[in-house]
Design a protein around this motif. Structure first.
Motif, mmCIF file in Angstrom:
data_model
loop_
_atom_site.group_PDB
_atom_site.id
_atom_site.type_symbol
_atom_site.label_atom_id
_atom_site.label_comp_id
_atom_site.label_asym_id
_atom_site.label_seq_id
_atom_site.Cartn_x
_atom_site.Cartn_y
_atom_site.Cartn_z
ATOM 1 N N MET A 1 -8.629 -2.141 6.989
ATOM 2 C CA MET A 1 -7.560 -2.893 6.360
ATOM 3 C C MET A 1 -6.979 -2.053 5.233
ATOM 4 O O MET A 1 -7.683 -1.596 4.359
ATOM 5 C CB MET A 1 -8.101 -4.202 5.808
ATOM 6 C CG MET A 1 -7.094 -4.900 4.927
ATOM 7 S SD MET A 1 -7.862 -6.124 3.883
ATOM 8 C CE MET A 1 -7.540 -7.575 4.816
ATOM 9 N N ASP A 2 -5.712 -1.857 5.245
ATOM 10 C CA ASP A 2 -5.038 -1.091 4.214
ATOM 11 C C ASP A 2 -4.279 -2.056 3.311
ATOM 12 O O ASP A 2 -3.705 -3.021 3.766
ATOM 13 C CB ASP A 2 -4.055 -0.090 4.822
ATOM 14 C CG ASP A 2 -4.771 0.949 5.667
ATOM 15 O OD1 ASP A 2 -5.984 1.150 5.447
ATOM 16 O OD2 ASP A 2 -4.136 1.541 6.531
ATOM 17 N N GLN A 3 -4.282 -1.761 2.022
ATOM 18 C CA GLN A 3 -3.614 -2.610 1.046
ATOM 19 C C GLN A 3 -2.427 -1.868 0.464
ATOM 20 O O GLN A 3 -2.604 -0.865 -0.183
ATOM 21 C CB GLN A 3 -4.570 -2.974 -0.089
ATOM 22 C CG GLN A 3 -5.807 -3.700 0.354
ATOM 23 C CD GLN A 3 -5.513 -5.114 0.782
ATOM 24 O OE1 GLN A 3 -4.620 -5.761 0.271
ATOM 25 N NE2 GLN A 3 -6.272 -5.594 1.728
ATOM 26 N N GLU A 4 -1.226 -2.365 0.710
ATOM 27 C CA GLU A 4 -0.037 -1.772 0.118
ATOM 28 C C GLU A 4 0.947 -2.860 -0.285
ATOM 29 O O GLU A 4 2.115 -2.626 -0.389
ATOM 30 C CB GLU A 4 0.625 -0.802 1.110
ATOM 31 C CG GLU A 4 -0.258 0.374 1.461
ATOM 32 C CD GLU A 4 0.428 1.389 2.335
ATOM 33 O OE1 GLU A 4 1.655 1.550 2.199
ATOM 34 O OE2 GLU A 4 -0.251 2.006 3.147
ATOM 35 N N GLN A 5 0.432 -4.077 -0.536
ATOM 36 C CA GLN A 5 1.332 -5.190 -0.718
ATOM 37 C C GLN A 5 1.769 -5.457 -2.148
ATOM 38 O O GLN A 5 2.912 -5.759 -2.398
ATOM 39 C CB GLN A 5 0.706 -6.465 -0.148
ATOM 40 C CG GLN A 5 -0.356 -7.060 -1.036
ATOM 41 C CD GLN A 5 -1.729 -7.050 -0.445
ATOM 42 O OE1 GLN A 5 -1.966 -6.456 0.585
ATOM 43 N NE2 GLN A 5 -2.640 -7.716 -1.085
ATOM 44 N N ALA A 6 0.866 -5.344 -3.095
ATOM 45 C CA ALA A 6 1.137 -5.881 -4.422
ATOM 46 C C ALA A 6 2.169 -5.094 -5.216
ATOM 47 O O ALA A 6 2.914 -5.661 -5.983
ATOM 48 C CB ALA A 6 -0.171 -5.966 -5.220
ATOM 49 N N ASP A 7 2.230 -3.809 -5.019
ATOM 50 C CA ASP A 7 3.084 -2.982 -5.851
ATOM 51 C C ASP A 7 3.543 -1.785 -5.041
ATOM 52 O O ASP A 7 2.736 -1.127 -4.395
ATOM 53 C CB ASP A 7 2.283 -2.536 -7.075
ATOM 54 C CG ASP A 7 3.135 -1.864 -8.131
ATOM 55 O OD1 ASP A 7 4.042 -1.103 -7.768
ATOM 56 O OD2 ASP A 7 2.872 -2.088 -9.309
ATOM 57 N N GLN A 8 4.802 -1.478 -5.088
ATOM 58 C CA GLN A 8 5.322 -0.341 -4.342
ATOM 59 C C GLN A 8 4.793 0.973 -4.879
ATOM 60 O O GLN A 8 4.861 1.991 -4.196
ATOM 61 C CB GLN A 8 6.847 -0.347 -4.372
ATOM 62 C CG GLN A 8 7.443 -1.487 -3.572
ATOM 63 C CD GLN A 8 8.957 -1.468 -3.616
ATOM 64 O OE1 GLN A 8 9.572 -0.726 -4.367
ATOM 65 N NE2 GLN A 8 9.559 -2.296 -2.796
ATOM 66 N N ASN A 9 4.260 0.989 -6.102
ATOM 67 C CA ASN A 9 3.699 2.194 -6.690
ATOM 68 C C ASN A 9 2.192 2.289 -6.487
ATOM 69 O O ASN A 9 1.516 2.999 -7.217
ATOM 70 C CB ASN A 9 4.011 2.248 -8.191
ATOM 71 C CG ASN A 9 5.488 2.372 -8.451
ATOM 72 O OD1 ASN A 9 6.184 3.092 -7.755
ATOM 73 N ND2 ASN A 9 5.965 1.657 -9.444
#
Length: 103
Positions: A1-9
Motif C-alpha cells: 500500500m502506497d500513501q500519497e494522499q494527504a499532501d502533494q509534497n
C-alpha cells in the motif's frame, strides 16, 4: 500500500523483502503526513523495517513521534537512513545517537 494522499509534497512507498518492509519517504513529513508514513511502515507479517528518509525535506515533532513508535515496534530490526534535514532535527531533539540511525 502506497500513501500519497494527504499532501502533494509527501510520498511514502513500500516494498516487502524477506520479512522486512523498506519504506521510501519523500517531501515533507509533518502532522498531516506522519500517520501515513507510520501506516506504510507497519506491514502485516514484517519483523523488520528500513525507513529511507534521504529524500525528506521537512521533519517535525509529529514525524519524530511516528519514528519513535516505529523504533519501539521493530526494536533491533529498525533502520533509518536520514537526509541532512532529518539528521539535523534528530540532533536537535537528542536522537542522533540512536542505534537505528544510519548513514
Amino acid at each position: 500500500m502506497d500513501q500519497e494522499q494527504a499532501d502533494q509534497n509527501f510520498t511514502a512507498t513500500a516494498a516487502v523483502e524477506a520479512g522486512r518492509v523498506v519504506v521510501t519517504v519523500g517531501g515533507e513529513v509533518d502532522m498531516s503526513t506522519a500517520g501515513a508514513m507510520y501506516e506504510t511502515a507497519t506491514r502485516d507479517g514484517t519483523a523488520a523495517a528500513t525507513l529511507d528518509l534521504r529524500n525528506v525535506t521537512f521533519f517535525d515533532s509529529a514525524a519524530i513521534h511516528a519514528l519513535l513508535r516505529l523504533a519501539e515496534r521493530y526494536g533491533n530490526g529498525f533502520t533509518v537512513l536520514a537526509s541532512a534535514q532529518v539528521r539535523r532535527v534528530l540532533e536537535i531533539s537528542g536522537l542522533s545517537t540512536q542505534p537505528w540511525l544510519k548513514g
